[in-house]
Design a protein around this motif. Structure first.
Motif, PDB file in Angstrom:
ATOM      1  N   GLN A  90      10.757  29.381   2.918  1.00  0.00           N
ATOM      2  CA  GLN A  90      11.466  29.359   4.205  1.00  0.00           C
ATOM      3  C   GLN A  90      10.591  28.881   5.372  1.00  0.00           C
ATOM      4  N   LYS A  91       9.321  28.610   5.094  1.00  0.00           N
ATOM      5  CA  LYS A  91       8.402  28.181   6.162  1.00  0.00           C
ATOM      6  C   LYS A  91       8.922  26.934   6.882  1.00  0.00           C
ATOM      7  N   GLN A  92       9.419  25.984   6.093  1.00  0.00           N
ATOM      8  CA  GLN A  92       9.896  24.722   6.651  1.00  0.00           C
ATOM      9  C   GLN A  92      11.118  24.953   7.549  1.00  0.00           C
ATOM     10  N   HIS A  93      11.975  25.889   7.140  1.00  0.00           N
ATOM     11  CA  HIS A  93      13.156  26.203   7.948  1.00  0.00           C
ATOM     12  C   HIS A  93      12.765  26.834   9.287  1.00  0.00           C
ATOM     13  N   LEU A  94      11.726  27.645   9.279  1.00  0.00           N
ATOM     14  CA  LEU A  94      11.279  28.254  10.537  1.00  0.00           C
ATOM     15  C   LEU A  94      10.675  27.195  11.463  1.00  0.00           C
ATOM     16  N   GLU A  95       9.973  26.221  10.873  1.00  0.00           N
ATOM     17  CA  GLU A  95       9.449  25.097  11.669  1.00  0.00           C
ATOM     18  C   GLU A  95      10.607  24.366  12.353  1.00  0.00           C
ATOM     19  N   LEU A  96      11.688  24.155  11.601  1.00  0.00           N
ATOM     20  CA  LEU A  96      12.868  23.482  12.152  1.00  0.00           C
ATOM     21  C   LEU A  96      13.460  24.312  13.301  1.00  0.00           C
ATOM     22  N   CYS A  97      13.531  25.614  13.106  1.00  0.00           N
ATOM     23  CA  CYS A  97      14.040  26.530  14.137  1.00  0.00           C
ATOM     24  C   CYS A  97      13.220  26.379  15.424  1.00  0.00           C
ATOM     25  N   ARG A  98      11.917  26.306  15.270  1.00  0.00           N
ATOM     26  CA  ARG A  98      11.025  26.150  16.431  1.00  0.00           C
ATOM     27  C   ARG A  98      11.287  24.805  17.137  1.00  0.00           C
ATOM     28  N   ASP A  99      11.489  23.742  16.327  1.00  0.00           N
ATOM     29  CA  ASP A  99      11.772  22.418  16.901  1.00  0.00           C
ATOM     30  C   ASP A  99      13.090  22.420  17.682  1.00  0.00           C
ATOM     31  N   ILE A 100      14.112  23.070  17.099  1.00  0.00           N
ATOM     32  CA  ILE A 100      15.428  23.128  17.756  1.00  0.00           C
ATOM     33  C   ILE A 100      15.325  23.893  19.081  1.00  0.00           C
ATOM     34  N   ALA A 101      14.635  25.035  19.061  1.00  0.00           N
ATOM     35  CA  ALA A 101      14.474  25.848  20.275  1.00  0.00           C
ATOM     36  C   ALA A 101      13.771  25.043  21.371  1.00  0.00           C
ATOM     37  N   GLN A 102      12.694  24.362  20.966  1.00  0.00           N
ATOM     38  CA  GLN A 102      11.913  23.555  21.913  1.00  0.00           C
ATOM     39  C   GLN A 102      12.757  22.434  22.519  1.00  0.00           C
ATOM     40  N   LYS A 103      13.540  21.772  21.649  1.00  0.00           N
ATOM     41  CA  LYS A 103      14.363  20.643  22.121  1.00  0.00           C
ATOM     42  C   LYS A 103      15.456  21.139  23.075  1.00  0.00           C
ATOM     43  N   PHE A 104      16.087  22.260  22.749  1.00  0.00           N
ATOM     44  CA  PHE A 104      17.117  22.819  23.636  1.00  0.00           C
ATOM     45  C   PHE A 104      16.500  23.145  25.006  1.00  0.00           C
ATOM     46  N   ASN A 105      15.374  23.837  24.969  1.00  0.00           N
ATOM     47  CA  ASN A 105      14.692  24.209  26.225  1.00  0.00           C
ATOM     48  C   ASN A 105      14.333  22.973  27.062  1.00  0.00           C
ATOM     49  N   ASN A 106      13.861  21.916  26.374  1.00  0.00           N
ATOM     50  CA  ASN A 106      13.477  20.684  27.085  1.00  0.00           C
ATOM     51  C   ASN A 106      14.694  19.922  27.596  1.00  0.00           C
ATOM     52  N   ASP A 107      15.709  19.773  26.718  1.00  0.00           N
ATOM     53  CA  ASP A 107      16.906  18.998  27.080  1.00  0.00           C
ATOM     54  C   ASP A 107      17.596  19.575  28.315  1.00  0.00           C
ATOM     55  N   PHE A 108      17.662  20.900  28.359  1.00  0.00           N
ATOM     56  CA  PHE A 108      18.397  21.548  29.456  1.00  0.00           C
ATOM     57  C   PHE A 108      17.463  22.103  30.542  1.00  0.00           C
ATOM     58  N   LYS A 109      16.190  21.749  30.423  1.00  0.00           N
ATOM     59  CA  LYS A 109      15.181  22.169  31.419  1.00  0.00           C
ATOM     60  C   LYS A 109      15.228  23.676  31.695  1.00  0.00           C
ATOM     61  N   VAL A 110      15.238  24.430  30.592  1.00  0.00           N
ATOM     62  CA  VAL A 110      15.237  25.906  30.701  1.00  0.00           C
ATOM     63  C   VAL A 110      14.046  26.442  29.905  1.00  0.00           C
ATOM     64  N   GLU A 111      12.893  26.325  30.489  1.00  0.00           N
ATOM     65  CA  GLU A 111      11.659  26.724  29.812  1.00  0.00           C
ATOM     66  C   GLU A 111      11.746  28.186  29.356  1.00  0.00           C
ATOM     67  N   ASP A 112      11.381  28.437  28.106  1.00  0.00           N
ATOM     68  CA  ASP A 112      11.352  29.801  27.556  1.00  0.00           C
ATOM     69  C   ASP A 112      12.719  30.471  27.399  1.00  0.00           C
ATOM     70  N   PHE A 113      13.823  29.706  27.525  1.00  0.00           N
ATOM     71  CA  PHE A 113      15.132  30.351  27.310  1.00  0.00           C
ATOM     72  C   PHE A 113      15.225  30.829  25.856  1.00  0.00           C
ATOM     73  N   PHE A 114      14.974  29.902  24.942  1.00  0.00           N
ATOM     74  CA  PHE A 114      14.847  30.313  23.544  1.00  0.00           C
ATOM     75  C   PHE A 114      13.379  30.577  23.279  1.00  0.00           C
TER      76      PHE A 114
END
Length: 333
Positions: free
Chosen positions: A151-175
């Motif tokens: 599941q390590k790879q899936h958690l990496e993906l989760c981190r990427d998704i969280a980072q992209k959401f935060n960046n796309d919507f300019k909400v640092e640390d929301f996720f």
């Protein structure tokens, strides 16, 4: 400061020693560390990525809760719930699937393994499963996720998704960006019939696994019949690496006795397998039988198990729906 921990177990029935040593035993340890906030989820939405019998699924959900409680997870102190009851999981998974990228999902090796040669016939759910997993984790402001190698790879993906959401919507640390919790001194539990294959409930031979509901005679018999090689037990880790069945059995012994591999090797170095198997059987019986008996008792108490899930749902839903409301505001819904 305590950790916020989220972890899920699929309700696929027949929980076995691999599930216990790979996940549940670690959950109990995390649950016992008073400063931690733990959310334990029976991930029934993940389970239906492959065909399930509805009656079996219902029973398996209860059996998973029973295994949690029988192993020592306190339902009053922690949140135990089943995923499908909290609609925020499905909704957030859709929103995050609009953030995740096809290229990211195409790299997931677990899909390739599970879909096999004919991936055209695999369900879309099996393919997008890691996005739902990301939603599960991110809804609870999780700081740490216990993960195995698969599941390590899936958690990496989760981190990427969280980072992209935060960046796309300019909400640092929301996720929150979750960290993996890797078990130290844990060896992956393999089949008792083949040390190169993972212990699995889908193996046609019941002798390949120790089920959490097995009785004493079944445990002793399965260990007696477990595959070994003709040599005495090795005296060092390097020799052990070349002998998958010996490595698996010593790994099980080390995990159950909270020891490390080196110590366990030294304890049985040069001895024959029959002597070692007697010791292993005894350790297994001491650890698994109380859990097995408690699971059987709890399974009769359906109302009690449903109550745990209802209480867990109320607590989880409160947290998750608050997060979804904020997601709506951020997106512009």
């Amino acid at each position: 400061m305590g950790k916020k921990i989220f972890s899920g177990v699929q309700p696929t029935g027949n929980l076995h020693l691999g599930n216990y040593l790979g996940a549940i035993k670690n959950f109990v340890k995390l649950n016992n560390e008073s400063e931690n906030e733990c959310v334990f989820c029976v991930v029934d939405l993940h389970a239906i990525t492959v065909n399930q019998d509805p009656k079996d699924l219902r029973n398996n959900i209860r059996e998973t809760v029973a295994a949690f409680v029988a192993s020592g997870i306190d339902p009053k102190k922690n949140i135990i719930f089943n995923q499908s009851q909290v609609s925020a999981h499905s909704e957030t998974a859709w929103i995050l699937s609009c953030v995740a990228r096809m290229g990211w999902l195409n790299r997931m090796t677990q899909f390739k393994e599970k879909a096999g040669k004919d991936k055209e016939k695999a369900s879309v759910g099996l393919y997008s499963y890691p996005v739902l997993m990301a939603a599960d984790i991110l809804l609870y402001d999780t700081t740490h996720v216990p993960v195995g190698d698969d599941q390590k790879q899936h958690l990496e993906l989760c981190r990427d998704i969280a980072q992209k959401f935060n960046n796309d919507f300019k909400v640092e640390d929301f996720f929150k960006i979750p960290e993996p919790l890797i078990q130290k001194e844990f060896s992956r539990i393999m089949s008792l019939k083949d040390g190169t294959k993972k212990m699995s409930k889908s193996d046609p031979s019941d002798l390949s696994r120790i089920n959490l509901t097995d009785d004493k005679d079944q445990i002793v018999n399965k260990i007696k019949k477990a595959k070994t090689d003709p040599l005495p037990l090795p005296s060092n880790i390097m020799d052990l690496e070349k002998r998958p069945e010996a490595k698996n059995l010593i790994g099980i012994y080390a995990s159950l006795t909270n020891s490390n591999l080196e110590k366990s090797i030294n304890e049985f170095s040069g001895k024959n397998f029959s002597e070692f198997k007697d010791n292993l059987s005894q350790v297994l019986v001491d650890k698994i039988i109380p859990i097995s008996e408690e699971i059987k008792k709890l399974l009769i108490e359906e109302k009690y198990l449903d109550e745990i899930l209802l209480n867990g749902f109320e607590k989880a839903d409160k947290i998750a729906s608050k997060k979804v409301k904020k997601i709506h505001e951020i997106i512009g819904f």
